[in-house]
Design a protein around this motif. Sequence first.
Motif, PDB file in Angstrom:
ATOM      1  N   GLU A 122       0.889  -1.301   0.074  1.00  0.00           N
ATOM      2  CA  GLU A 122      -0.025  -0.049   0.041  1.00  0.00           C
ATOM      3  C   GLU A 122       0.957   1.334  -0.025  1.00  0.00           C
ATOM      4  N   VAL A 123       0.298   2.375  -0.306  1.00  0.00           N
ATOM      5  CA  VAL A 123       0.925   3.669  -0.316  1.00  0.00           C
ATOM      6  C   VAL A 123       0.754   4.322   0.804  1.00  0.00           C
ATOM      7  N   THR A 124       1.854   4.884   1.706  1.00  0.00           N
ATOM      8  CA  THR A 124       1.436   5.371   2.956  1.00  0.00           C
ATOM      9  C   THR A 124       2.191   6.750   2.844  1.00  0.00           C
ATOM     10  N   VAL A 150       5.485   7.160   0.704  1.00  0.00           N
ATOM     11  CA  VAL A 150       6.051   6.144   0.059  1.00  0.00           C
ATOM     12  C   VAL A 150       5.289   5.287  -0.807  1.00  0.00           C
ATOM     13  N   PRO A 151       5.589   5.322  -1.882  1.00  0.00           N
ATOM     14  CA  PRO A 151       4.774   4.787  -3.052  1.00  0.00           C
ATOM     15  C   PRO A 151       4.869   3.227  -2.724  1.00  0.00           C
ATOM     16  N   ILE A 152       4.056   2.270  -3.511  1.00  0.00           N
ATOM     17  CA  ILE A 152       4.223   0.827  -3.555  1.00  0.00           C
ATOM     18  C   ILE A 152       5.618   0.565  -4.432  1.00  0.00           C
ATOM     19  N   SER A 153       6.352  -0.366  -3.977  1.00  0.00           N
ATOM     20  CA  SER A 153       7.756  -0.378  -4.052  1.00  0.00           C
ATOM     21  C   SER A 153       8.144  -0.688  -5.823  1.00  0.00           C
ATOM     22  N   ASN A 154       7.164  -1.211  -6.482  1.00  0.00           N
ATOM     23  CA  ASN A 154       7.545  -1.369  -7.745  1.00  0.00           C
ATOM     24  C   ASN A 154       7.060  -0.520  -8.672  1.00  0.00           C
ATOM     25  N   HIS A 155       6.292   0.626  -8.229  1.00  0.00           N
ATOM     26  CA  HIS A 155       5.833   1.388  -9.026  1.00  0.00           C
ATOM     27  C   HIS A 155       6.861   2.543  -9.411  1.00  0.00           C
ATOM     28  N   LEU A 156       6.173   3.035 -10.749  1.00  0.00           N
ATOM     29  CA  LEU A 156       7.154   4.023 -11.320  1.00  0.00           C
ATOM     30  C   LEU A 156       6.498   5.244 -11.759  1.00  0.00           C
ATOM     31  N   TYR A 157       5.117   5.538 -11.574  1.00  0.00           N
ATOM     32  CA  TYR A 157       4.550   6.639 -11.759  1.00  0.00           C
ATOM     33  C   TYR A 157       3.837   7.326 -10.410  1.00  0.00           C
ATOM     34  N   PHE A 158       4.137   8.617 -10.259  1.00  0.00           N
ATOM     35  CA  PHE A 158       3.768   9.014  -9.006  1.00  0.00           C
ATOM     36  C   PHE A 158       2.998  10.075  -9.279  1.00  0.00           C
ATOM     37  N   TYR A 159       2.036  10.536  -8.252  1.00  0.00           N
ATOM     38  CA  TYR A 159       0.972  11.674  -8.334  1.00  0.00           C
ATOM     39  C   TYR A 159       0.795  12.333  -6.909  1.00  0.00           C
ATOM     40  N   TRP A 160       0.430  13.473  -7.017  1.00  0.00           N
ATOM     41  CA  TRP A 160      -0.124  14.203  -6.015  1.00  0.00           C
ATOM     42  C   TRP A 160      -1.503  14.898  -6.309  1.00  0.00           C
ATOM     43  N   TYR A 161      -2.629  14.627  -5.417  1.00  0.00           N
ATOM     44  CA  TYR A 161      -3.927  15.342  -5.762  1.00  0.00           C
ATOM     45  C   TYR A 161      -4.060  15.862  -4.381  1.00  0.00           C
ATOM     46  N   ARG A 162      -5.027  16.819  -4.644  1.00  0.00           N
ATOM     47  CA  ARG A 162      -5.748  17.444  -3.352  1.00  0.00           C
ATOM     48  C   ARG A 162      -7.138  17.460  -3.129  1.00  0.00           C
ATOM     49  N   GLN A 163      -7.711  17.701  -2.124  1.00  0.00           N
ATOM     50  CA  GLN A 163      -9.117  17.717  -1.753  1.00  0.00           C
ATOM     51  C   GLN A 163      -9.538  18.721  -0.844  1.00  0.00           C
ATOM     52  N   ILE A 164      -9.874  20.030  -1.376  1.00  0.00           N
ATOM     53  CA  ILE A 164     -10.274  21.052  -0.335  1.00  0.00           C
ATOM     54  C   ILE A 164     -11.640  20.331   0.303  1.00  0.00           C
ATOM     55  N   ASP A 189      14.967   9.770  -2.659  1.00  0.00           N
ATOM     56  CA  ASP A 189      15.749   8.387  -2.526  1.00  0.00           C
ATOM     57  C   ASP A 189      14.856   7.474  -3.389  1.00  0.00           C
ATOM     58  N   GLY A 190      15.262   6.234  -3.121  1.00  0.00           N
ATOM     59  CA  GLY A 190      14.454   5.117  -4.037  1.00  0.00           C
ATOM     60  C   GLY A 190      13.234   4.784  -3.341  1.00  0.00           C
ATOM     61  N   SER A 191      12.454   5.414  -2.318  1.00  0.00           N
ATOM     62  CA  SER A 191      11.361   5.066  -1.678  1.00  0.00           C
ATOM     63  C   SER A 191      10.252   6.239  -1.309  1.00  0.00           C
ATOM     64  N   ASN A 192      11.047   7.438  -1.150  1.00  0.00           N
ATOM     65  CA  ASN A 192      10.002   8.689  -0.782  1.00  0.00           C
ATOM     66  C   ASN A 192       9.662   9.373  -1.892  1.00  0.00           C
ATOM     67  N   PHE A 193       8.599   9.979  -1.814  1.00  0.00           N
ATOM     68  CA  PHE A 193       8.173  10.883  -2.929  1.00  0.00           C
ATOM     69  C   PHE A 193       7.553  12.024  -2.072  1.00  0.00           C
ATOM     70  N   PHE A 209      -3.472  13.887  -1.241  1.00  0.00           N
ATOM     71  CA  PHE A 209      -3.456  12.456  -1.673  1.00  0.00           C
ATOM     72  C   PHE A 209      -2.359  12.338  -2.478  1.00  0.00           C
ATOM     73  N   CYS A 210      -1.527  11.168  -2.137  1.00  0.00           N
ATOM     74  CA  CYS A 210      -0.243  10.588  -3.014  1.00  0.00           C
ATOM     75  C   CYS A 210      -0.956   9.230  -3.763  1.00  0.00           C
ATOM     76  N   ALA A 211      -0.352   9.106  -5.011  1.00  0.00           N
ATOM     77  CA  ALA A 211      -0.924   7.741  -5.405  1.00  0.00           C
ATOM     78  C   ALA A 211       0.475   7.389  -6.416  1.00  0.00           C
ATOM     79  N   SER A 212       0.366   6.126  -6.582  1.00  0.00           N
ATOM     80  CA  SER A 212       1.267   5.745  -7.435  1.00  0.00           C
ATOM     81  C   SER A 212       0.656   4.623  -8.265  1.00  0.00           C
TER      82      SER A 212
END
Lengths: 114, 115
Positions: free
Chosen positions: A3-5, A24-38, A71-75, A91-94
């Motif tokens: 899971e994404v933490t 911290v995205p899921i370890s084998n994921h390569l696309y990362f996103y940020w969203y927001r919700q007011i 680093d290799g794990s944080n976004f 929200f972070c997503a991967s």
Amino acid sequence: EPEVTQTPSHQVTQMGQEVILRCVPISNHLYFYWYRQILGQKVEFLVSFYNNEISEKSEIFDDQFSVERPDGSNFTLKIRSTKLEDSAMYFCASRETGSSYEQYFGPGTRLTVT
Amino acid sequence: AQSVTQPDIHITVSEGASLELRCNYSYGATPYLFWYVQSPGQGLQLLLKYFSGDTLVQGIKGFEAEFKRSQSSFNLRKPSVHWSDAAEYFCAVGPLNTGFQKLVFGTGTRLLVSP
């Protein structure tokens, strides 16, 4: 199940301060996103990140925002000088490569700017 | 511009009754379509998705959705609602012209389940 933490779950900051939201995205994921919700509004795309660079960003993602994969794990999402209107759930997503296109979301960080 | 419309802000359903949540999208071509659920204090959980093929897709927790190209709709259904289904439901589209598949979300429908 992987899971994404996200940390912290809730951050309170004063207007004008810098904040860093971590994911911290899921370890084998390569696309990362940020969203927001007011509060009370819909989820909005902020930015996508791939191969160590921004691949797309929205109008919301102005010069006050930046993202980094230190680093290799944080976004991370940094807001340089917070404004009252930055108060929202972030929200972070991967997602992995390939054709699944499924984005997996973290639990979110509630940012409150006072 | 791409947009997603969820016309119902709130829906109340009795436990055991059927449910249909509406979603319409506006886009030049069929995008990828998703339904997410957000329970209070939780993140977004993917319920189901449509990319191509069979227009009736099955998801988790007994949910299904039907893609109707002629109506640009992707409505979510469940034959028998449980109290634990009370949550906010978001329809989202992933436009095909964005290779990295940002998601465009609707405004959400809050589902209340009455005893």
